[in-house]
Write a protein that holds these residues in place. Structure first.
Motif, PDB file in Angstrom:
ATOM      1  N   GLY A 283     -13.658  42.503   1.249  1.00 12.25           N
ATOM      2  CA  GLY A 283     -13.663  41.810   0.075  1.00 12.25           C
ATOM      3  C   GLY A 283     -13.356  40.276   0.315  1.00 12.25           C
ATOM      4  N   GLY A 284     -12.981  39.890   1.394  1.00 12.50           N
ATOM      5  CA  GLY A 284     -12.663  38.359   1.665  1.00 12.50           C
ATOM      6  C   GLY A 284     -11.469  38.311   0.641  1.00 12.50           C
ATOM      7  N   VAL A 285     -10.503  39.026   0.616  1.00 15.23           N
ATOM      8  CA  VAL A 285      -9.364  38.614  -0.362  1.00 15.23           C
ATOM      9  C   VAL A 285      -8.181  39.074   0.353  1.00 15.23           C
ATOM     10  CG1 VAL A 285     -10.633  38.759  -2.737  1.00 15.23           C
ATOM     11  CG2 VAL A 285      -9.601  41.052  -1.542  1.00 15.23           C
ATOM     12  N   THR A 286      -6.969  38.697   0.080  1.00 13.50           N
ATOM     13  CA  THR A 286      -5.600  38.984   0.367  1.00 13.50           C
ATOM     14  C   THR A 286      -5.274  40.403  -0.267  1.00 13.50           C
ATOM     15  OG1 THR A 286      -4.877  36.676   0.813  1.00 13.50           O
ATOM     16  CG2 THR A 286      -3.224  38.544   0.619  1.00 13.50           C
ATOM     17  N   ALA A 287      -5.112  41.421   0.543  1.00 16.13           N
ATOM     18  CA  ALA A 287      -4.627  42.660   0.194  1.00 16.13           C
ATOM     19  C   ALA A 287      -3.144  43.363   0.786  1.00 16.13           C
ATOM     20  CB  ALA A 287      -5.666  43.484   0.337  1.00 16.13           C
ATOM     21  N   GLU A 288      -2.773  44.235   0.349  1.00 17.59           N
ATOM     22  CA  GLU A 288      -1.465  44.637   0.870  1.00 17.59           C
ATOM     23  C   GLU A 288      -1.359  46.103   0.426  1.00 17.59           C
ATOM     24  OE1 GLU A 288       3.180  43.684  -0.154  1.00 17.59           O
ATOM     25  OE2 GLU A 288       2.144  42.047   1.090  1.00 17.59           O
ATOM     26  N   ALA A 289      -0.703  46.998   1.364  1.00 20.12           N
ATOM     27  CA  ALA A 289      -0.490  48.526   0.894  1.00 20.12           C
ATOM     28  C   ALA A 289       0.567  48.489  -0.061  1.00 20.12           C
ATOM     29  CB  ALA A 289      -0.025  49.022   2.366  1.00 20.12           C
ATOM     30  N   ARG A 290       0.658  49.424  -0.625  1.00 16.50           N
ATOM     31  CA  ARG A 290       1.746  49.492  -1.730  1.00 16.50           C
ATOM     32  C   ARG A 290       2.454  50.809  -1.923  1.00 16.50           C
ATOM     33  NH1 ARG A 290       3.390  44.603  -3.567  1.00 16.50           N
ATOM     34  NH2 ARG A 290       3.635  45.069  -5.906  1.00 16.50           N
ATOM     35  N   GLY A 291       3.628  51.054  -2.258  1.00 18.62           N
ATOM     36  CA  GLY A 291       4.263  52.373  -2.464  1.00 18.62           C
ATOM     37  C   GLY A 291       4.584  52.219  -4.011  1.00 18.62           C
ATOM     38  N   SER A 292       5.655  53.142  -4.179  1.00 13.15           N
ATOM     39  CA  SER A 292       6.138  53.445  -5.735  1.00 13.15           C
ATOM     40  C   SER A 292       7.574  53.118  -5.484  1.00 13.15           C
ATOM     41  CB  SER A 292       5.690  54.648  -5.971  1.00 13.15           C
ATOM     42  OG  SER A 292       6.580  55.910  -5.380  1.00 13.15           O
ATOM     43  N   TRP A 293       8.142  52.895  -6.937  1.00 15.46           N
ATOM     44  CA  TRP A 293       9.247  52.691  -7.267  1.00 15.46           C
ATOM     45  C   TRP A 293      10.275  54.007  -6.865  1.00 15.46           C
ATOM     46  CZ3 TRP A 293      11.907  48.093  -7.114  1.00 15.46           C
ATOM     47  CH2 TRP A 293      11.328  47.079  -7.581  1.00 15.46           C
TER      48      TRP A 293
END
Length: 540
Positions: free
Chosen positions: A448-458
């Motif tokens: 996608g040519g975008v900044t992305a990051e792995a995410r978790g949950s609260w």
């Protein structure tokens, strides 16, 4: 007692309860179904998850939606509500588990489960309208395939089997599944909002198959009735007491009698009712094994999100779950999506933190990451267009871990609580889920040519896993010492009481369990005699 109001009362209208309603009506029984949730026509579902009164289930607050959220010390649970149960808000994903599930020690040797359930899986697939492989290929599907390759498990990538009428998008046609006996259907528009409630009418919810056919055969379904008491009667049968769901005043308390009762209120509802009735003495012979082997499917809900909507990546187009792969032999990963505008569940997401750290260090890691780049984290954490920017990773395992549920007194009331049970400790995080989320984020950036990051949950930050597949606690067993029900799903000590929902499932299937619950119910109901005939099942 010989004069009952009903032959059978079914408590709950999800995958097990709907099978019971139809199959018992076909066998000539008078059947009444009680459902705590409301009844929805297609156009009555929420347009997005922000319509909380139609999306979330909190009846005391006037919210009568499809999404239940429950909390125990060791897990947070996502479940369904409404006529049709979990089929209203599940991701219409219908996998069969692997062979290890059928030979779990809890029920191995009672029957050749894999062989015996095979024809019932076939019936369940036909009734639920399973499309063996999701046919469309979009950005999310390509990202998942790429993530699997990057993890070295590309050979395990597959398209999900889904219960959706794909048809011609938006075109309404006569019933295509049951020779015209079922309701009209509309072709899927790939709007992505399967888990909010399908307003199109394409999703094969239980109101499109089992329950629609059951009502045609005279089954009475009463929505917005919560069962508060289930009492064994002297001489046989049961008294079932209900009240209006969510009512503060004028609760409309009613009691009916039934010769037999089928419990299918979902694992949370069935366990809660059985625990309370055991404590009150209303069901005096219930096994002490009640609550043991409660499973979470060893799940985690992580994912990946971009800072902005990638112009070339349309994440929201498709059904809720479309692909999967295995990180290792016991860890299964699926992509999950919500449609445009359905961003409420994004409030559960946050920075991915190492799960093997103590709480204070997890919190320190989270705060440190936020402070190092606050603008980036604000953009990642924003709920604005959350569903357009990310991919949820639903991770499930066949690991042998469990919880034990029981009652405790809190503020003068008996409430359910949990503790670690048999097997490995129930995981508070899954390293495999973190690896999968990071691989998906990397692919989003690359494609996608975008900044992305792995995410978790609260909840995961605080050591509380999330599960969408709460199972067990009233499991199939050889005896009352080992479980709650026998091989025919009759409750030990109360053979006219039956359990045919997720609480009967004895092991973590490692895949979405809806098809398995349906197949188990089909098998259990196949052994019932026709009304008035001799019961072929052996006595307990």
């Amino acid at each position: 007692m010989t004069d009952f109001d009903e032959d059978v009362v079914v408590i709950g209208s999800g995958f097990g309860g709907s099978v019971a309603a139809l199959r018992l009506a076909e066998k000539g029984y008078r059947v009444r179904v009680y459902e705590a949730g409301r009844r929805f026509e297609d156009e009555e579902f929420a347009k997005t998850s922000w319509d909380v009164r139609r999306y979330l289930w909190a009846p005391a607050m006037g919210c009568f939606g499809v999404q239940r959220i429950h909390r125990l010390p060791d897990v947070m649970i996502l479940a369904g509500a409404g006529v049709g149960g979990g089929s209203l808000n599940y991701a219409n994903t219908l996998y069969q588990p692997g062979s290890a599930f059928f030979t779990d020690p809890q029920w191995d040797g009672i029957a050749d489960w894999e062989a015996e359930l095979a024809p019932h899986y076939a019936t369940a697939e036909r009734m639920l309208g399973v499309v063996e492989q999701y046919p469309h290929n979009g950005p999310v599907e390509r990202i998942m395939a790429g993530a699997a390759e990057d993890l070295g498990v590309g050979s395990t990538f597959r398209r999900a089997p889904v219960g959706v009428f794909l048809g011609t998008p938006g075109v309404r046609v006569p019933d295509p599944f049951f020779d015209g006996e079922g309701p009209e259907r509309t072709g899927c528009t790939l709007c992505g909002n399967c888990m909010v409630g399908c307003r199109v009418g394409a999703k094969n919810t239980l109101m499109k198959n089992y329950l629609a056919l059951a009502e045609r055969r005279g089954v009475v379904i009463e929505p917005l009735r919560t069962v508060t008491e289930l009492r064994a009667l002297r001489g046989g049968g049961f008294a079932v007491t209900t009240r209006r769901s969510g009512a503060w005043l004028r609760r409309g308390r009613r009691t009916v009698t039934a010769r037999q009762v089928v419990l299918a209120a979902g694992t949370w509802g069935t366990q809660q009712l059985l625990h309370r009735m055991k404590a009150s003495g209303a069901l005096p012979h219930l096994s002490d094994a009640l609550g043991r082997l409660t499973r979470t499917n060893s799940e985690a809900l992580d994912g990946a999100i971009a800072t902005r909507v990638p112009a070339s990546l349309e994440f929201t187009r498709g059904v809720a779950i479309t692909t999967s792969f295995h990180v290792d032999e016991r860890t299964h990963v699926e992509n999950v999506r919500y449609g445009p505008g359905s961003n409420l569940m994004g409030a559960l997401a946050t920075i991915l933190v190492p799960g093997d750290l103590p709480l204070h260090r997890r919190l320190g890691h989270l705060v440190g990451r936020a402070l190092r780049n606050p603008v980036r984290q604000l953009r990642l954490g924003s709920l604005r267009r959350w569903s357009d920017r990310g991919i949820i990773a639903l991770v499930m395992q066949t690991a042998d871990n469990s919880l034990t549920l029981s009652l405790r007194r809190r503020f003068g009331r008996l409430v359910m609580t949990s503790r670690q049970g048999h097997g490995e400790p129930n995981p508070t995080h899954l390293p495999q889920a973190h690896r999968a989320a990071e691989a998906i984020a990397s692919r989003i950036e690359r494609d996608g040519g975008v900044t992305a990051e792995a995410r978790g949950s609260w909840p995961e930050v605080f050591g509380i896993p999330l599960t969408a597949h709460f199972l067990g606690g009233a499991v199939v067993s050889r005896s009352a010492e080992e479980g709650v029900i026998d091989a025919y799903h009759r409750v030990w000590g109360h053979p006219d009481l039956h359990v045919v929902d997720g609480s009967a499932v004895p092991a973590n299937p490692g895949v979405n369990p809806s098809l398995t619950i349906t197949a188990l119910a089909e098998r259990a109901l196949s052994y019932w005699p026709a009304a008035g005939e001799t019961d072929p099942r052996p006595a307990q």
